[in-house]
Design a protein around this motif. Structure first.
Motif, short mmCIF file in Angstrom:
data_model
loop_
_atom_site.label_atom_id
_atom_site.label_comp_id
_atom_site.label_asym_id
_atom_site.label_seq_id
_atom_site.Cartn_x
_atom_site.Cartn_y
_atom_site.Cartn_z
N ARG A 151 0.83 -1.21 0.00
CA ARG A 151 0.00 0.00 0.00
C ARG A 151 0.86 1.25 0.00
O ARG A 151 0.47 2.29 -0.53
CB ARG A 151 -0.95 0.02 1.20
N PHE A 159 0.76 4.24 -2.82
CA PHE A 159 0.16 5.45 -2.25
C PHE A 159 -0.03 6.53 -3.30
O PHE A 159 -1.05 7.20 -3.34
CB PHE A 159 1.04 5.96 -1.11
N LEU A 169 -10.31 1.02 3.10
CA LEU A 169 -9.24 0.30 2.40
C LEU A 169 -9.74 -0.41 1.15
O LEU A 169 -9.18 -0.27 0.07
CB LEU A 169 -8.61 -0.71 3.38
N GLN A 178 -11.40 -0.01 -4.01
CA GLN A 178 -10.75 -0.91 -4.97
C GLN A 178 -11.75 -1.46 -5.99
O GLN A 178 -11.35 -1.79 -7.11
CB GLN A 178 -10.03 -2.03 -4.23
N ASN A 203 -6.47 5.14 -5.06
CA ASN A 203 -5.36 4.42 -4.46
C ASN A 203 -4.88 5.09 -3.19
O ASN A 203 -4.52 4.43 -2.22
CB ASN A 203 -4.20 4.31 -5.45
N SER A 247 -7.36 4.34 -0.50
CA SER A 247 -7.21 2.94 -0.11
C SER A 247 -5.98 2.75 0.78
O SER A 247 -6.03 2.04 1.79
CB SER A 247 -7.11 2.09 -1.38
N SER A 248 -4.87 3.40 0.42
CA SER A 248 -3.65 3.25 1.23
C SER A 248 -3.84 3.82 2.62
O SER A 248 -3.39 3.23 3.61
CB SER A 248 -2.48 3.95 0.54
N GLY A 277 -5.67 1.45 4.54
CA GLY A 277 -4.80 0.31 4.83
C GLY A 277 -3.90 0.56 6.02
O GLY A 277 -3.78 -0.28 6.92
#
Lengths: 47, 303, 538
Positions: C56, C60, C437, C441, C464, C467-468, C471
């Motif tokens: 992740r 980033f 997270l 996606q 992304n 999401s990172s 994460g």
């Protein structure tokens, strides 16, 4: 409330248990061997 | 840099929104894109509509099930004085909630089967292109067009130099600066794209020279694996001229993320002109630049 | 005479060995081995999690910042192998080890020494596999599926194959042990259809394991001989077929997916009735649904291969079979909801994780149904949509069920109550960040981002980054879990009662908390009212 227990020792049952475990394990090991070998046999089937 | 990135994304999103209202086919992914693109071939709407329908079905079921769950969580709380009931069985409702999903599934299966059958029919194509995957580039060979076989038109297609320099570890270059016109083409551009005519049923025969790759241009609505020793076939009939971008979709080694696909769809007249140029070029004896392209990427990148 | 008194008497004679080495390394006790499995799984969860953090971090923002692409591929491969074989599977085996004998009234597993062996193989297998990361040439980087020809390019193939063989042997022995225990060691009166659903789910899972782990062993053996002994199983140059590997692998791989989710179904079927204070809805239907899913899992494998160019008939067959699985799965979800309906619910941490499981696993099931439709799958296949799908079923599915089980039985294991406050902090952070997270996606995949790529076009940058961030925070949240576990095991002042939860039913709640070293050395008398499913005909 607690579970009650059977106080009689299960000596007779123990032996049949052991035999049952042995039989189960034998059958299961045969299944394992069968599936391992069949993964190779698939090659013949697919050709 | 980040705030710049955000600002850029918003402008791009606005442009994207405008573009989609103007009903211009999406050629490349856009920032904040939420759904699958409709594509630009005769078949691609099948995948798109199936996606939308199944998403809608799932949303409705989800709302019902989760709704019931939330109602249960509010109504049957111990803190609200709910007393647990004893029942644990109800044949009627069990039959109902087994049958209804089956009916929904039959509908979906019917739609999907129709779409799949039309996809699998590669007959009646007017053009054949052979696609070969290599670590980490694509090769395109033109086999025939309008019933005439084509000789010696074939070339390698690999990541463009600007993206390739930018993507090196610690290059210090800005991926947002990689553009063709207004379009951000970082990792989605190649040195020499595949050129095909519009409104032509093109049969792609796809294989690989080393490991398994997968040839995917979302605008066609499908992807298919390029497998050594196996030749797969699929077809596309592009409806709109334009530039369509895609990527390798099967892990194929260290540069898997860096072997994009670009398809330029031209009008039939322009394509004929382009093809004639290619044919004269290939008959000319010294085709050195192509061989040079083939040789370069191998050196120094082996993991 | 109460049961507690019975084993107090036994404890005087043979309690846990005092010697550390004897107790833990030479253990034949199902509870100690269960604990070892759970600690091992937790360790692997954090090792696999650290790989995910690396992935992740690199994703980033666009551009390569941290690592070479080849190392990124090692991270994705290792993340999957460690999480599947090191974290999820051993965690379920650990729970099974601990709870199955307690739930069926057996004194221990049927084969206690083999139990010890099947655990102690695992640390060595994983040391072997993880050591490849430090070798010249690096670890495996061809994906956890090890597709040839790519996997054959890896220098570490032999290490990974040997490690997979060891894990396979461990799993097979564990599965044999569980089946032998359930079929032979039940207390008199514990009929098969009175067993808890968790025990049922493990019985069926164990059969899946012994059927498919040998197939995986066969597949990787063929890889090994292809690379080192000149065979051509998968080499087209020698008349082999790379697609054949995928058929064999997914014949293992799809039941494997259910190996990682069926015990989770079992756990949810224990937790929900307890906190709804109402017996599970449709006990027989639940057991039958698990058996159905297990059977169907053997005939759907090629849905992982829709893009390899299967014949039309095969694609249609595997599409229909796959869609069919959603029927028994749907029945399970509906039955859980019906269990809650008319109950008297409280929301302790185990219940919260189970409720989150039901909702989020169902979302994963929805995306699974969408993936089953072949024409749409031509677009979804090998994109982040798939990544989102299987993380919804494995993280918010399998992992959430494991965490739920840990909170549910922790008081029984340690004798102390965990901190409800910190448990809830852990829950809310987990459930929020896991969605931050993985939900974006879906969008990335639909927009066209392929899986397993270390860098991407700037169009994918926004989701992304979101999401990172999700994460990193989800990863950090799991440290709270460690804190709760340590506090509960060593520092908690609040003693757990034997029953622990007001609505808890089943034999495991009739023994003291913490469960003594030896339980049910004399079989308990089964009182149907004490069992969660004592009256199956109701």
């Amino acid at each position: 409330m607690k579970q009650e227990t059977t106080r009689s020792p299960v000596a007779d049952g123990d032996d049949s248990r052991r035999r049952g475990v042995r039989r189960t394990v034998t059958v299961l090991v045969a299944i394992v061997a069968f599936f391992f070998l069949i993964s190779f046999v698939q090659i013949v089937l697919m050709k | 840099m980040t705030s710049g990135g955000i600002r850029r994304s918003f402008t791009a999103a606005a442009a994207l929104a405008l573009a989609s209202f103007g009903s211009v086919a999406l050629a490349a992914p856009g920032p904040w894109q939420l759904n699958m693109e409709r594509g630009a071939s005769t078949w691609s709407p099948v995948a798109y509509h199936l996606n939308n329908i199944s998403l809608a079905v799932c949303t409705v079921i989800g709302v019902l099930v989760f709704g019931a769950m939330f109602v249960a969580m509010f109504r049957f709380r111990k803190s609200r004085g709910a007393v647990a009931e004893k029942w644990s069985h109800n044949t009627m409702v069990e039959v109902i909630w087994t049958t209804i999903p089956v009916l929904i599934l039959i509908t979906l299966a019917y739609l999907a089967t129709g779409g799949l059958t039309s996809w699998a029919d590669t007959t009646g194509s007017q053009m054949t292109v052979k696609v070969t995957g290599y670590q980490w580039k694509w090769r395109y060979d033109y086999v025939d067009y309008m019933g005439k076989s084509i000789d010696k038109v074939g070339f390698m297609s690999k990541l463009d130099t600007q993206s390739d320099q930018t993507r090196q570890l610690g290059s210090g270059m800005d991926p947002f600066a990689v553009k063709v016109g207004d379009e951000s083409t970082y990792l989605l551009n190649v040195d020499k794209p595949l050129v095909v005519p519009v409104d032509t049923k093109i049969r792609f025969v796809i294989t690989s020279g080393d490991v398994i790759h997968s040839w995917w241009v979302p605008a066609t609505g499908w992807k298919i694996d390029a497998i050594p020793g196996i030749i797969n076939a699929a077809w596309a009939n592009f409806t709109t001229p334009g530039t369509y971008r895609g990527q390798c979709a099967e892990l194929c080694g260290q540069d898997h993320g860096f072997m994009p696909i670009v398809v330029v769809v031209k009008s039939k007249a322009d394509f004929a002109k382009w093809l004639a140029e290619q044919e004269t070029q290939s008959t000319a004896p010294a085709a050195t630049p192509q061989t040079a392209q083939v040789a370069t990427p191998a050196g120094g990148k082996q993991g | 005479m109460s049961h507690a008194a019975t084993h107090d008497h036994h404890d005087d004679h043979h309690g846990a060995p005092k010697n550390f080495f004897q107790r833990w390394v030479m253990s034949t006790n199902h509870k100690d081995i269960g604990t070892l499995y759970l600690i091992f799984a937790l360790t692997m969860f954090f090792i696999g999690g650290s790989f995910a953090m690396g992935i992740r971090a690199e994703l980033f923002k666009p551009g390569m910042q941290l690592m070479q692409p080849y190392f990124f591929n090692q991270l994705t491969t290792m993340h999957a192998l460690v999480m599947i074989f090191g974290a999820i599977m051993p965690a379920f085996v650990g729970l099974g080890n601990w709870m199955i004998p307690l739930m069926v009234g057996a004194p221990d597993m049927a084969l206690p020494r083999m139990n010890n062996l099947s655990f102690w193989i695992l640390p060595f297998a994983f040391i072997l596999m993880l050591s490849t990361l430090f070798m010249p040439g690096g670890g495996p980087a061809g994906g956890w599926t090890m597709y040839p020809p790519l996997a054959l390019q890896s220098d570490s193939l032999a290490y990974v194959v040997f490690a997979v063989h060891l894990m396979g042997i461990s799993s097979i022995m564990g599965a044999i042990n569980i089946i032998a225990t359930i079929l032979n060691m039940r207390a008199p009166g514990m009929d098969l259809l009175k067993m808890p659903v968790f025990v049922w789910s493990w019985l069926i899972t164990a059969f899946l394991l012994i059927a498919v782990m040998p197939v995986l062993a066969g597949a990787v053996t063929m890889l090994l001989t292809d690379k080192y002994f000149g065979t051509n199983f998968f080499n087209p140059g020698g008349g082999g077929d790379p697609v054949l590997y995928q058929h064999i692998f997914w014949f293992f791989g799809h039941p494997e997916v259910y190996i990682m989710i069926l015990p989770a179904f079992g756990i949810i079927s224990e937790v929900v009735p307890t906190f709804a204070r109402k017996p599970i809805f449709g006990y027989k239907a639940m057991v039958f649904a698990i058996a159905c899913i297990a059977f169907l899992s053997f005939i759907v494998w090629a849905h992982h291969m829709f893009a390899v160019g299967l014949p039309l008939g095969a694609e249609i067959f595997f599409m229909y079979a796959t869609m069919l699985i959603s029927v028994p799965t749907g029945v399970k979800v509906f039955n859980w909801v019906a269990t809650m309906w008319g109950g008297s619910m409280t929301f302790e941490t185990p219940m919260l994780f189970s409720l989150a499981f039901i909702i989020l696993f169902t979302i994963g099931g929805f995306s699974g149904l969408m993936l089953a439709l072949v024409p749409a799958d031509f677009q979804y296949h090998d994109t982040y949509f798939v990544v989102a799908h299987f993380h919804y079923v494995l993280v918010t599915g399998a992992l959430f069920a494991i965490i739920s089980a840990a909170y549910y039985w922790m008081p029984k294991w340690t004798g102390n109550m965990y901190s409800e406050f910190w448990g809830k902090v852990h829950f809310w952070n987990s459930v929020i960040w896991v969605n931050v997270l993985f939900f974006p996606q879906h969008f990335l995949g639909l927009a066209g981002m392929p899986r397993r790529i270390p860098d991407y076009n700037v169009a994918f940058a926004n989701f992304n980054m979101i999401s990172s961030i999700g994460g990193f925070l989800f990863g950090a949240t799991q440290l709270i879990f460690i804190g709760v576990l340590i506090h509960c095991a060593f520092f908690s002042k609040k003693k757990a009662t034997d029953r622990v939860w007001e609505g808890a039913k089943g034999l495991e709640w009739t023994v003291p908390s913490p469960a003594p070293h030896h339980t049910f050395e004399v079989p308990p008398v089964i009182n149907d009212d004490e069992l969660a499913h004592g009256h199956v005909n109701d």
